[in-house]
Write a protein that holds these residues in place. Structure first.
Motif, mmCIF file in Angstrom:
data_model
loop_
_atom_site.group_PDB
_atom_site.id
_atom_site.type_symbol
_atom_site.label_atom_id
_atom_site.label_comp_id
_atom_site.label_asym_id
_atom_site.label_seq_id
_atom_site.Cartn_x
_atom_site.Cartn_y
_atom_site.Cartn_z
ATOM 1 N N ILE A 1 0.783 -0.967 0.019
ATOM 2 C CA ILE A 1 -0.023 -0.004 0.046
ATOM 3 C C ILE A 1 0.885 1.276 0.173
ATOM 4 O O ILE A 1 1.796 1.227 0.850
ATOM 5 N N VAL A 2 0.538 2.186 -0.795
ATOM 6 C CA VAL A 2 1.272 3.477 -0.805
ATOM 7 C C VAL A 2 -0.060 4.369 -0.381
ATOM 8 O O VAL A 2 -0.764 4.478 -1.390
ATOM 9 N N ILE A 3 0.439 5.264 0.562
ATOM 10 C CA ILE A 3 -0.451 6.343 0.879
ATOM 11 C C ILE A 3 0.299 7.565 0.345
ATOM 12 O O ILE A 3 1.344 7.693 0.483
ATOM 13 N N ALA A 4 -0.501 8.222 -0.554
ATOM 14 C CA ALA A 4 0.188 9.478 -1.231
ATOM 15 C C ALA A 4 -0.754 10.659 -0.787
ATOM 16 O O ALA A 4 -1.808 11.095 -1.301
ATOM 17 N N SER A 5 -0.073 11.176 0.220
ATOM 18 C CA SER A 5 -0.897 12.359 0.903
ATOM 19 C C SER A 5 0.201 13.204 1.742
ATOM 20 O O SER A 5 0.847 12.758 2.581
ATOM 21 N N ASP A 6 0.256 14.450 1.110
ATOM 22 C CA ASP A 6 1.186 15.526 1.690
ATOM 23 C C ASP A 6 1.121 15.728 3.204
ATOM 24 O O ASP A 6 1.950 15.863 4.014
ATOM 25 N N SER A 7 -0.133 15.600 3.473
ATOM 26 C CA SER A 7 -0.358 15.977 5.136
ATOM 27 C C SER A 7 -0.190 15.092 5.914
ATOM 28 O O SER A 7 0.171 15.057 7.072
ATOM 29 N N ALA A 8 -0.538 13.655 5.599
ATOM 30 C CA ALA A 8 -0.239 12.411 6.315
ATOM 31 C C ALA A 8 1.452 12.173 6.359
ATOM 32 O O ALA A 8 1.807 11.649 7.273
ATOM 33 N N ALA A 9 1.991 12.305 5.141
ATOM 34 C CA ALA A 9 3.490 12.056 5.090
ATOM 35 C C ALA A 9 4.052 13.158 6.253
ATOM 36 O O ALA A 9 5.222 12.748 6.614
ATOM 37 N N ASN A 10 3.638 14.232 6.640
ATOM 38 C CA ASN A 10 3.968 15.123 7.699
ATOM 39 C C ASN A 10 3.488 15.115 9.048
ATOM 40 O O ASN A 10 3.584 16.024 9.802
ATOM 41 N N ASP A 11 2.749 14.087 9.177
ATOM 42 C CA ASP A 11 2.113 13.904 10.694
ATOM 43 C C ASP A 11 2.420 12.516 11.189
ATOM 44 O O ASP A 11 1.878 11.652 10.866
ATOM 45 N N ILE B 1 1.882 11.218 14.213
ATOM 46 C CA ILE B 1 0.773 10.491 14.810
ATOM 47 C C ILE B 1 -0.386 9.865 13.931
ATOM 48 O O ILE B 1 -0.349 8.722 14.012
ATOM 49 N N ARG B 2 -0.404 10.539 12.763
ATOM 50 C CA ARG B 2 -1.456 9.950 11.628
ATOM 51 C C ARG B 2 -0.570 8.517 11.026
ATOM 52 O O ARG B 2 -1.311 7.603 10.907
ATOM 53 N N LYS C 1 -0.207 2.901 10.282
ATOM 54 C CA LYS C 1 0.573 1.750 10.433
ATOM 55 C C LYS C 1 -0.186 0.554 11.135
ATOM 56 O O LYS C 1 -0.035 -0.510 10.902
ATOM 57 N N LEU C 2 -0.925 0.826 12.339
ATOM 58 C CA LEU C 2 -1.641 -0.187 12.950
ATOM 59 C C LEU C 2 -2.617 -0.834 12.041
ATOM 60 O O LEU C 2 -3.245 -1.845 12.311
#
Length: 161
Positions: free
Chosen positions: A29-39, A41-42, A47-48
């Motif tokens: 799985i590749v999550i492509a998200s600028d906001s998630a990549a910099n968070d 905690i998220r 990952k869980l």
């Protein structure tokens, strides 16, 4: 090889991870998200939700594009998840593959209207989805694999913003 790109503003959660794993048999799985990549905690929460034995990468749009072009991924089935139509549009500008896009989950927010069950859109979302379709990308509307798939264009004709 990208097996599907999903638009889901919650990114990875149990419903997506396990129902789509059965349907797509993905390896990564590749999550492509600028906001998630910099968070951080998220990222930890995402990952869980990742199924055992599945590789997971959480990247910005540009870093996800670089990763997806890596020849090592060509032999893997990769499921890409983006938070919104704009992110998918931007990602597809940076890669050559043209997989189907699954419109699956966008929560209600101010100025959004119901497009299909679990999908609320605003004018900007529709503009980006229309651009995807105009460029030859198949956009499918389906919350989970067990629900019937609807074609974006047929639903699009019923909505005006």
């Amino acid at each position: 090889m990208i097996v599907k790109i999903r638009i889901d503003d919650r990114l990875l959660h149990g419903q997506v991870a396990y129902s789509w794993k059965s349907a797509l048999s993905y390896d990564a799985i590749v999550i492509a998200s600028d906001s998630a990549a910099n968070d951080d905690i998220r990222k930890m929460a995402i990952k869980l939700c990742c199924p055992d034995g599945v590789k997971l990468a959480i990247r910005s749009i540009s870093d996800a594009a670089t990763l997806l072009k890596n020849p090592k991924l060509s032999s893997m089935k990769v499921f890409v998840i983006c938070p919104n139509p704009e992110s998918v549009h931007d990602l597809l500008q940076l890669i050559e593959e043209r997989p189907a896009v699954n419109l699956g989950g966008m929560q209600m927010e101010p100025n959004k209207v119901l497009f299909s069950p679990a999908v609320y859109v605003n004018k900007e979302d529709i503009e980006y989805l229309d651009k995807l379709v105009a460029s030859g990308i198949r956009v499918e509307v389906q919350e989970v694999p067990s629900k019937s798939m609807k074609d974006y264009s047929s639903l699009r004709n019923k909505i005006s913003l």
